[in-house]
Motif scaffolding. Structure first.
Motif, PDB file in Angstrom:
ATOM      1  N   SER A   1      -7.413  -1.796  -1.038  1.00 29.14           N
ATOM      2  CA  SER A   1      -8.091  -3.090  -1.268  1.00 29.14           C
ATOM      3  C   SER A   1      -8.491  -3.317  -2.720  1.00 29.14           C
ATOM      4  O   SER A   1      -9.556  -3.857  -2.993  1.00 29.14           O
ATOM      5  CB  SER A   1      -9.327  -3.223  -0.363  1.00 29.14           C
ATOM      6  OG  SER A   1      -8.957  -3.169   0.992  1.00 29.14           O
ATOM      7  N   ASN A   2      -7.627  -2.925  -3.647  1.00 30.47           N
ATOM      8  CA  ASN A   2      -7.959  -3.155  -5.058  1.00 30.47           C
ATOM      9  C   ASN A   2      -7.538  -4.541  -5.548  1.00 30.47           C
ATOM     10  O   ASN A   2      -7.866  -4.935  -6.655  1.00 30.47           O
ATOM     11  CB  ASN A   2      -7.323  -2.073  -5.934  1.00 30.47           C
ATOM     12  CG  ASN A   2      -5.831  -1.983  -5.695  1.00 30.47           C
ATOM     13  OD1 ASN A   2      -5.147  -2.988  -5.572  1.00 30.47           O
ATOM     14  ND2 ASN A   2      -5.315  -0.765  -5.601  1.00 30.47           N
ATOM     15  N   GLY A   3      -6.793  -5.274  -4.725  1.00 27.94           N
ATOM     16  CA  GLY A   3      -6.491  -6.667  -5.034  1.00 27.94           C
ATOM     17  C   GLY A   3      -5.370  -6.904  -6.024  1.00 27.94           C
ATOM     18  O   GLY A   3      -5.137  -8.048  -6.420  1.00 27.94           O
ATOM     19  N   LEU A   4      -4.659  -5.873  -6.434  1.00 31.62           N
ATOM     20  CA  LEU A   4      -3.591  -6.092  -7.418  1.00 31.62           C
ATOM     21  C   LEU A   4      -2.491  -6.998  -6.861  1.00 31.62           C
ATOM     22  O   LEU A   4      -1.956  -7.848  -7.566  1.00 31.62           O
ATOM     23  CB  LEU A   4      -3.003  -4.755  -7.861  1.00 31.62           C
ATOM     24  CG  LEU A   4      -3.952  -3.905  -8.723  1.00 31.62           C
ATOM     25  CD1 LEU A   4      -3.362  -2.529  -8.976  1.00 31.62           C
ATOM     26  CD2 LEU A   4      -4.264  -4.606 -10.022  1.00 31.62           C
ATOM     27  N   CYS A   5      -2.165  -6.823  -5.599  1.00 26.86           N
ATOM     28  CA  CYS A   5      -1.127  -7.670  -5.001  1.00 26.86           C
ATOM     29  C   CYS A   5      -1.600  -9.117  -4.884  1.00 26.86           C
ATOM     30  O   CYS A   5      -0.796 -10.048  -5.016  1.00 26.86           O
ATOM     31  CB  CYS A   5      -0.710  -7.131  -3.638  1.00 26.86           C
ATOM     32  SG  CYS A   5      -2.071  -6.978  -2.462  1.00 26.86           S
TER      33      CYS A   5
ATOM     34  N   ALA B   1       1.998   0.606  -0.892  1.00 28.11           N
ATOM     35  CA  ALA B   1       1.737   0.165   0.474  1.00 28.11           C
ATOM     36  C   ALA B   1       2.626  -1.004   0.903  1.00 28.11           C
ATOM     37  O   ALA B   1       2.696  -1.313   2.082  1.00 28.11           O
ATOM     38  CB  ALA B   1       0.267  -0.243   0.603  1.00 28.11           C
ATOM     39  N   ILE B   2       3.269  -1.646  -0.081  1.00 28.06           N
ATOM     40  CA  ILE B   2       4.029  -2.864   0.239  1.00 28.06           C
ATOM     41  C   ILE B   2       5.521  -2.574   0.172  1.00 28.06           C
ATOM     42  O   ILE B   2       5.989  -1.951  -0.778  1.00 28.06           O
ATOM     43  CB  ILE B   2       3.701  -3.995  -0.769  1.00 28.06           C
ATOM     44  CG1 ILE B   2       2.187  -4.178  -0.887  1.00 28.06           C
ATOM     45  CG2 ILE B   2       4.384  -5.303  -0.353  1.00 28.06           C
ATOM     46  CD1 ILE B   2       1.792  -5.028  -2.087  1.00 28.06           C
TER      47      ILE B   2
ATOM     48  N   CYS C   1       1.440  -2.205  -6.784  1.00 27.95           N
ATOM     49  CA  CYS C   1       0.585  -1.535  -5.803  1.00 27.95           C
ATOM     50  C   CYS C   1       0.565  -0.028  -6.062  1.00 27.95           C
ATOM     51  O   CYS C   1       1.584   0.656  -5.937  1.00 27.95           O
ATOM     52  CB  CYS C   1       1.077  -1.791  -4.385  1.00 27.95           C
ATOM     53  SG  CYS C   1       0.090  -0.891  -3.163  1.00 27.95           S
TER      54      CYS C   1
HETATM   55  S1  SF4 Z   1      -1.533  -3.491  -0.769  1.00 31.04           S
HETATM   56 FE1  SF4 Z   1      -1.618  -2.252  -2.634  1.00 31.04          FE
HETATM   57  S2  SF4 Z   1      -1.999  -3.707  -4.317  1.00 31.04           S
HETATM   58 FE2  SF4 Z   1      -2.492  -4.727  -2.387  1.00 31.04          FE
HETATM   59  S3  SF4 Z   1      -4.703  -4.437  -2.152  1.00 31.04           S
HETATM   60 FE3  SF4 Z   1      -3.635  -2.792  -1.019  1.00 31.04          FE
HETATM   61  S4  SF4 Z   1      -3.515  -1.091  -2.441  1.00 31.04           S
HETATM   62 FE4  SF4 Z   1      -3.957  -2.923  -3.625  1.00 31.04          FE
END
Ligand code: SF4
Length: 65
Positions: free
Chosen positions: A14-18, A60-61, A56
């Motif tokens: 949940s770091n929001g980079l995506c 995760a994606i 990411c």
């Molecule tokens: S999918 Fe990856 S980039 Fe997106 S919020 Fe989760 S860890 Fe962060």
């Protein structure tokens, strides 16, 4: 041809980079849970989604062609 976006929510941190890379696709709610706003990749957003995949840190994606 349409591609499908898959997120491994179990490893997402949940770091929001995506969300920053592709806000039309990824969203964090008030509890920091990640949601997919759509699960298919259209040509207009393909580059954004690929950026999200690259950024990411948890890998995760994924995109299924
Ligand atoms: S999918 Fe990856 S980039 Fe997106 S919020 Fe989760 S860890 Fe962060």
């Amino acid at each position: 041809m349409s591609m499908k976006i898959d997120v491994n929510f179990g490893v997402c941190e949940s770091n929001g980079l995506c969300v920053g890379a592709a806000p039309e696709v990824f969203d964090l709610d008030d509890d920091d849970n990640l949601h997919l706003l759509r699960d298919t990749v259209t040509p207009e957003i393909e580059e954004e989604v690929r950026d999200a995949v690259r950024q990411c840190p948890r890998r995760a994606i994924s995109i299924e062609d």
